[in-house]
Enzyme design. Structure first.
Site, PDB file in Angstrom:
ATOM      1  N   GLU A  85       0.773  -1.759   0.169  1.00  0.00           N
ATOM      2  CA  GLU A  85       0.235  -2.487  -0.968  1.00  0.00           C
ATOM      3  C   GLU A  85       1.320  -2.462  -2.034  1.00  0.00           C
ATOM      4  O   GLU A  85       1.855  -1.397  -2.348  1.00  0.00           O
ATOM      5  CB  GLU A  85      -1.020  -1.797  -1.509  1.00  0.00           C
ATOM      6  CG  GLU A  85      -1.639  -2.608  -2.647  1.00  0.00           C
ATOM      7  CD  GLU A  85      -2.781  -1.904  -3.370  1.00  0.00           C
ATOM      8  OE1 GLU A  85      -2.962  -0.685  -3.162  1.00  0.00           O
ATOM      9  OE2 GLU A  85      -3.482  -2.583  -4.148  1.00  0.00           O
ATOM     10  N   ARG A  96      -1.132  11.663   8.008  1.00  0.00           N
ATOM     11  CA  ARG A  96      -0.082  11.386   7.040  1.00  0.00           C
ATOM     12  C   ARG A  96       0.807  12.609   6.866  1.00  0.00           C
ATOM     13  O   ARG A  96       0.435  13.728   7.193  1.00  0.00           O
ATOM     14  CB  ARG A  96      -0.707  10.993   5.708  1.00  0.00           C
ATOM     15  CG  ARG A  96      -1.518  12.123   5.080  1.00  0.00           C
ATOM     16  CD  ARG A  96      -1.843  11.873   3.600  1.00  0.00           C
ATOM     17  NE  ARG A  96      -1.318  10.645   3.098  1.00  0.00           N
ATOM     18  CZ  ARG A  96      -2.067   9.639   2.632  1.00  0.00           C
ATOM     19  NH1 ARG A  96      -3.371   9.762   2.618  1.00  0.00           N
ATOM     20  NH2 ARG A  96      -1.518   8.570   2.161  1.00  0.00           N
ATOM     21  N   LYS A 145       0.439   8.259  -4.561  1.00  0.00           N
ATOM     22  CA  LYS A 145       1.014   7.275  -5.470  1.00  0.00           C
ATOM     23  C   LYS A 145       0.525   7.499  -6.896  1.00  0.00           C
ATOM     24  O   LYS A 145       1.268   7.322  -7.842  1.00  0.00           O
ATOM     25  CB  LYS A 145       0.572   5.866  -5.039  1.00  0.00           C
ATOM     26  CG  LYS A 145       1.456   5.214  -4.007  1.00  0.00           C
ATOM     27  CD  LYS A 145       1.117   3.725  -3.951  1.00  0.00           C
ATOM     28  CE  LYS A 145       1.445   3.154  -2.579  1.00  0.00           C
ATOM     29  NZ  LYS A 145       0.956   1.767  -2.436  1.00  0.00           N
TER      30      LYS A 145
END
Length: 562
Positions: A36, A263, A273
Site C-alpha cells: 500500500e 512476517r 509502519k
RNA sequence: UGCCCGAUGGUGUAAUUGGCAACACGUCUGACUCUGGAUCAGAAAAGUCUAGGUUCGACCCCUAGUCGGGCAACCA
C-alpha cells in the site's frame, strides 16, 4: 550457500511444486508484491519482496508490483516513487509496468452490481457504530441489519446513488450478504464499499466510493493472473472471504491461491509502519532514510548492499511460526558482502599524535597498501608516511595489560604497511590526557622489504598528519535498548529509545586517497568497520556513516576482565 | 464459552514425507594473520511443548491438553 546441493523446500515451495505436479493454472507461477503506498518499505517488506520475486525467478514465472491503493486517505505518490526505487534497488524487476488496484475500480464496481443482482450484496444505511455493534463479538454471533433484505432494485438504485456522490460520507455502505453468525468475523456481512469524498492519487475525483481491501485483493490477483498470492499471517482469517469473492466471479479452471507466512521481526527494532511514521513525525530520527531506521531507504543510506539484504532474506527462511531474528544475522550478512567488495582505507576516528623522533624531518615517503586482501583484482595504492602521524587513541595505553597487543611505553607495534615503531615516551596535557606519543622506528623494518622482519604482536592503522584529510563520522548503534520495544503491554515503545544511537565524531583523520569520495561509496576503515559516504558530505568535509563495526576480539577480552 | 494458526539448541530454518535430529547466526577453544578482520580446524548447546495411542520404529500419524500468536477498522 552451496547451490549444487538440493536445498530443502520451504512450505511455500512445496505447495507450488505440488500445484505444478497437478498441472494447476497451466503450470504457471505468477506472484505479486502488493504494497500500500502509504509509507516507506522496511526490512520486513524486503523479506516479502525477496520471497515473491525469488519464487518467480525460481520457477521461471513472473512477479508483479501492484500498489494496493484503495484508501485515498493515507496514500500518496511520494510513497509509490520510493517503493519503486526500493524494489529496483534490491535488484528485482517486476513484470511489465507497475499495476494499481485503482486500475480495477471499474471492474470491481461491475462485479459489485452483479453481486447485488444475485442477491449477495446490499446497501446498509446504518451508521458505523450500529454496524459495528451488530457484528457481535468473536464468541457471540452478530445480528442482521434491518436493511439486509432490501429489494435488488432498491439496492441497485442506492448503490448507483453512492457512486454518483448523492450521499454523505459515511452515510451508507455496500455489504456482502454472507452470514452474520459465522464464527469468522470477516464473514459477517463484510463491507465492500464505503463513501470517501477524497481525491485519489491516481483516479482523482472520479470515484467517491472506494472498495475495501478484502473486496479488491483477490479480484486484483485474479485479473492479473496471479497463481500464488503470498501474504502475512494476519490475513489467514481473511482467506475464506478471499475465496468467497473468487467463487462469485471465476469462470475457468484458473484460480489464485492465498498462502500466508510469518512476517519478519527483528530484535531491538520496531517494524510497524505506524510506529516508524511516529519516529519520523516526532523528529526522533532524521526522516525515513535515517540510517538507524529499518527502512530500505535507511539501510541503503547506512551502507547496506542489496546483496546483503537478499542473502539475509534467504537465510531467515520462510515459515508460519512467529519469529524474532537476531540483528546479528543481519550484521553478519552485511559484513560478509562488504568484506568481499569494500576497499580498505585508513582512517583514525579519535586521533592522537604520534611522532617518530628518529625519522628525518623533511621526508615524506610513499608506502604501498593493498586495496583489498580478499580481492586480488583490487590492486594497491600509495599512501604518504612521515615523521608526524595520527593513530587511534584506543590503540595506546599508558599501563597496558598483557593481552593488549597495541602500543604502550616500551612496546613495539607495526604501523600497517610501514615500519615497526617502539614507544619511548609520551606527553600528557593539563588534564592528564595523552597528547603525544613519542616513538623511534627501525628503518630496516619497512613493509615489503626482504630483510628478516621481527615479529610484533600488533599492527596499527595510522594516517600521515601532514597530508591527512578531515572527516565527520557518524556512529550508529541500535535505536532501541530493548529486544522487543513494542512488545510491552503497558509501556510505550518510545521509552526504550537508545539515547546513544547516534554519535557524531568531528575531526576524524582520513588518508588523502579519500579526497573525492561520492555519496554511497563504501569502505572498510581498516581495523574499525565498514563505512559509507553520506549525502550530507560537502566538498571540503566528507561524512561517513558506520554501516557496521568489524568483529572485535579485544572488546570481548576487555569486557571479560572488567 | 467462539474461530483460525503455530510449537525442534540462545536465535532462525531443515530432517527428501515414518528410519532414530542437520545447517546457519551467535557462543567458546585453537591455528594462521602486516586488519585482535577474513580464513581454517574443533567444541559446547535441542532429544523435537505435555500426556496417552498407532507402529518393529514417531519431530513427522491419531486423541486430549498446555502454551504462544491472530481475528470484533467504513485500514491494509
Amino acid at each position: 550457500m552451496p547451490e549444487d546441493e538440493k536445498r530443502s523446500l520451504n512450505f511455500i515451495e512445496s505447495i507450488i511444486e505440488e500445484d505444478l505436479r497437478n498441472g494447476k493454472n497451466e503450470g504457471r507461477v505468477h506472484t505479486r508484491f502488493p504494497p500500500e503506498p502509504n509509507g516507506y518499505l522496511h526490512i520486513g517488506h524486503a523479506k516479502s519482496i525477496c520471497l515473491n520475486f525469488g519464487i518467480a525467478q525460481q520457477y521461471a514465472g513472473k512477479c508483479n508490483l501492484r500498489f494496493d491503493d484503495t484508501n485515498p486517505e493515507t496514500e500518496d505518490t511520494e510513497y509509490v516513487e520510493s517503493i519503486m526505487e526500493d524494489v529496483r534497488w534490491l535488484g528485482f524487476q517486476w513484470d511489465k509496468e507497475p499495476y494499481y488496484a485503482s486500475d480495477y475500480f471499474g471492474q470491481l464496481y461491475e462485479w459489485a452490481v452483479m453481486l447485488i443482482k444475485k442477491g449477495l450484496a446490499y446497501v446498509d444505511d446504518q451508521p458505523q457504530e450500529a454496524i459495528s455493534q451488530q457484528r457481535g463479538v468473536p464468541t457471540r454471533p452478530g445480528t442482521e441489519s434491518p436493511f439486509r433484505n432490501r429489494t435488488v432494485e432498491e439496492n441497485l438504485r442506492l448503490f448507483e446513488g453512492m457512486k454518483n456522490g448523492e450521499y454523505e460520507e459515511g452515510s451508507r455502505v455496500l455489504r456482502a450478504k454472507i452470514d452474520m453468525s459465522s464464527p469468522n468475523m470477516h464473514m459477517r456481512d463484510p463491507i465492500l464499499y464505503r463513501i470517501l469524498k477524497k481525491e485519489h492519487h491516481r483516479t482523482g475525483n472520479k470515484w467517491v466510493i472506494y472498495p475495501m481491501y478484502d473486496y479488491a485483493h483477490g479480484q486484483s490477483d485474479y485479473l492479473e493472473g496471479i497463481t500464488h498470492s503470498l501474504c502475512t499471517l494476519e490475513f489467514e482469517v481473511h482467506r475464506p472471504l478471499y475465496d468467497w469473492f473468487l467463487d462469485q466471479i471465476i469462470e475457468s479452471d484458473y484460480r489464485p491461491r492465498q498462502i500466508e507466512f510469518a512476517r519478519l521481526n527483528l530484535s531491538y527494532t520496531v517494524m510497524s509502519k505506524r510506529k516508524l511514521l511516529q519516529l519520523v513525525q516526532q523528529g526522533l530520527v532524521n526522516g525515513w532514510d535515517d540510517p538507524r531506521m529499518p527502512t530500505i531507504a535507511g539501510m541503503r543510506r547506512r551502507g547496506y548492499t542489496p546483496a546483503s539484504i537478499r542473502n539475509f532474506a534467504d537465510r531467515i527462511g520462510v515459515a508460519k511460526r512467529d519469529n524474532v531474528i537476531d540483528v546479528s544475522l543481519l550484521e553478519f550478512s552485511v559484513r560478509e558482502d562488504l568484506n568481499k567488495i569494500a576497499p580498505r582505507v585508513m582512517a583514525v576516528l579519535d586521533p592522537v599524535e604520534l611522532v617518530i623522533t628518529n625519522y628525518p624531518e623533511a621526508v615524506t615517503e610513499m608506502v604501498s597498501l593493498e586495496n583489498n586482501p580478499e580481492d586480488p583484482e583490487a590492486g594497491s595504492r600509495e599512501v604518504p608516511f612521515s615523521r608526524r602521524l595520527y593513530i587511534e587513541r584506543d590503540d595506546f595505553m599508558t599501563d597496558p595489560p598483557a593481552k593488549f597487543f597495541r602500543l604502550g611505553p616500551g612496546r613495539e607495534v607495526r604501523l600497517k604497511g610501514a615500519y615497526i615503531v617502539k614507544c619511548e615516551s609520551y606527553e600528557t596535557d593539563a588534564d592528564g590526557r595523552v597528547s603525544r606519543i613519542l616513538c623511534t622506528y627501525d628503518a630496516d623494518t619497512r613493509s615489503g622489504t626482504g630483510t628478516k622482519q621481527p615479529k610484533v604482536k600488533g599492527t596499527l592503522h595510522w594516517v600521515d598528519a601532514a597530508s591527512a584529510l578531515d572527516a565527520e563520522v557518524r556512529l550508529y548503534d541500535r535505536l532501541f535498548m530493548d529486544e522487543d520495544p513494542a512488545g510491552h503491554k503497558d509501556r510505550d515503545f518510545l521509552e526504550f529509545l537508545n539515547p546513544d544511537s547516534l554519535k557524531v565524531l568531528k575531526g576524524c583523520k582520513i588518508e588523502p586517497s579519500l579526497s573525492s569520495v561520492m555519496p554511497g561509496d563504501k569502505f572498510q576503515f581498516q581495523r574499525v568497520g565498514y563505512f559509507c559516504v553520506d549525502p550530507d558530505s560537502t566538498p571540503g568535509l566528507p561524512v561517513f556513516n558506520r554501516t557496521v563495526a568489524l568483529k572485535d576480539e579485544w572488546s570481548k577480552i576487555k569486557e571479560k576482565h572488567s
